[in-house]
Design a protein around this motif. Structure first.
Motif, PDB file in Angstrom:
ATOM      1  N   UNK A  71     -27.858  32.685   3.415  1.00 47.87           N
ATOM      2  CA  UNK A  71     -28.007  31.576   2.482  1.00 47.87           C
ATOM      3  C   UNK A  71     -27.231  30.400   3.061  1.00 47.87           C
ATOM      4  N   UNK A  72     -27.991  29.479   3.673  1.00 45.99           N
ATOM      5  CA  UNK A  72     -27.378  28.386   4.422  1.00 45.99           C
ATOM      6  C   UNK A  72     -26.482  27.535   3.538  1.00 45.99           C
ATOM      7  N   UNK A 103     -41.962  29.086  13.818  1.00 47.20           N
ATOM      8  CA  UNK A 103     -41.762  27.921  12.951  1.00 47.20           C
ATOM      9  C   UNK A 103     -41.001  26.830  13.698  1.00 47.20           C
ATOM     10  N   UNK A 104     -41.538  25.603  13.691  1.00 43.81           N
ATOM     11  CA  UNK A 104     -40.825  24.486  14.319  1.00 43.81           C
ATOM     12  C   UNK A 104     -41.140  23.188  13.594  1.00 43.81           C
ATOM     13  N   UNK A 122     -35.808  35.592  12.401  1.00 38.68           N
ATOM     14  CA  UNK A 122     -34.875  35.888  11.314  1.00 38.68           C
ATOM     15  C   UNK A 122     -34.316  34.617  10.669  1.00 38.68           C
ATOM     16  N   UNK A 123     -34.872  33.477  11.032  1.00 35.08           N
ATOM     17  CA  UNK A 123     -34.399  32.230  10.454  1.00 35.08           C
ATOM     18  C   UNK A 123     -33.210  31.626  11.166  1.00 35.08           C
ATOM     19  N   UNK A 226     -27.599  34.057  11.005  1.00 31.37           N
ATOM     20  CA  UNK A 226     -26.449  33.143  10.944  1.00 31.37           C
ATOM     21  C   UNK A 226     -25.631  33.246  12.226  1.00 31.37           C
ATOM     22  N   UNK A 227     -24.743  32.282  12.430  1.00 27.03           N
ATOM     23  CA  UNK A 227     -23.881  32.261  13.615  1.00 27.03           C
ATOM     24  C   UNK A 227     -22.500  32.757  13.232  1.00 27.03           C
ATOM     25  N   UNK A 228     -21.950  33.622  14.058  1.00 26.28           N
ATOM     26  CA  UNK A 228     -20.633  34.201  13.806  1.00 26.28           C
ATOM     27  C   UNK A 228     -19.508  33.302  14.311  1.00 26.28           C
ATOM     28  N   UNK A 229     -19.640  32.816  15.560  1.00 30.97           N
ATOM     29  CA  UNK A 229     -18.596  31.939  16.105  1.00 30.97           C
ATOM     30  C   UNK A 229     -19.123  31.166  17.304  1.00 30.97           C
TER      31      UNK A 229
END
Length: 321
Positions: A71-72, A103-104, A122-123, A226-229
């Motif tokens: 959830x951004x 998707x772009x 995966x978004x 999502x990005x971790x680091x």
């Protein structure tokens, strides 16, 4: 002391096999290291990069099989850029993404550069950025065996975007602690304030952080996609020791020096809660594998080697698709 640019970005996937297919078969990156999360060897840690995994070209993924939807929101690394050689490459990629139903948003422009935002299966929020006019940190070299033509291949990591509720705390860490320079700004169609650009080292696409301020957003709930680091490049271990001293003097809680075998690291969170890593350029991924065989088998650092049978028994093959 001066950070040399972006070292790597580490993100989360729920399925290593699908992740491997997307990043090698569709994006044409090379799997340069197939290993495990050293803090939790039950999960894969996959490294995709240029031909030999040069620092600044690595996009890595932890496989967390029960990872839910992302959830951004705020307090996040909200976009990762992938460098391509020229504007013409973006036209190639637009056609390729359409071919694979990716998707772009179409080709646009950001901070004077042509870009092509897109998402993986995966978004994961990504954007191709053209190096047509780049005069900063040198790019990597695409793998010659990639399914993507070398003239259009991914050459490394471009700017990372941070989304925060307040600019000042993170800006202070970037500029006063880590030595980044303010390099400019550009309009943000998603918010009322401009995107702020900071650079380090030689600057350019391989050495920038773009800051987005959106006070109304809730904190991001991370999951698959999502990005971790994000990690920044340090020349060597001796310099990393000096960075450890500086981070500690700033009273920023940190991991201390961590030996990742392929590089040495230092982790800490900046005031908006985003995880930063400082990582050395070497010794590199050919420490335990020859360049021509990178990523072909499960690589384990020496301290995990005695657990190889147990670790391999818990992992599924990523190559079968």
């Amino acid at each position: 002391m001066e950070l040399k640019g972006i070292h790597h970005v580490s993100a989360i996937t729920a399925t290593a096999k699908d992740n491997y297919y997307f990043y090698t078969n569709i994006l044409g990156m090379r799997l340069v290291k197939k290993t495990v999360n050293q803090d939790d060897p039950s999960m894969y840690h996959l490294f995709y990069a240029d031909e030999i995994g040069r620092a600044g070209t690595d996009l890595t993924f932890f496989e967390i099989t029960n990872a839910g939807h992302t959830y951004a929101g705020n307090n996040s690394i909200s976009c990762t850029s992938l460098r391509v050689p020229c504007d013409e490459a973006l036209s190639y990629w637009e056609e390729r993404l359409d071919e694979y139903d990716v998707v772009h948003d179409g080709i646009g422009e950001t901070f004077g550069r042509k870009v092509l935002p897109f998402q993986d299966h995966e978004g994961q929020r990504l954007v191709f950025v053209s190096d047509e006019n780049n005069k900063g940190v040198a790019a990597g070299v695409p793998w010659s065996k990639s399914p993507v033509p070398k003239d259009y291949g991914i050459t490394g990591l471009g700017p990372v975007r941070l989304t925060v509720p307040e600019l000042a705390p993170t800006e202070r860490i970037l500029t006063e602690v880590l030595g980044f320079r303010h390099a400019g700004f550009y309009p943000n169609p998603e918010g009322e304030t401009d995107m702020q650009v900071f650079e380090t080292g030689a600057g350019g696409t391989g050495a920038e952080v773009h800051m987005e301020v959106l006070p109304v957003l809730q904190k991001e709930r991370p999951g698959r996609g999502s990005v971790h680091h994000v990690a920044f490049r340090v020349a060597d271990y001796q310099e990393l020791e000096k960075w450890h001293e500086r981070i500690t003097e700033e009273k920023l809680p940190n991991s201390g020096l961590v030996d990742r075998y392929y590089f040495q690291s230092l982790y800490f969170r900046e005031p908006n809660g985003i995880l930063f890593e400082l990582a050395t350029d070497g010794p590199g991924f050919n420490t335990d594998e020859k360049n021509e065989r990178l990523g072909e088998t499960l690589a384990l650092p020496p301290f995990l080697e005695q657990k190889r049978n147990e670790i391999e028994a818990n992992l599924q093959s990523v190559e079968d698709k």
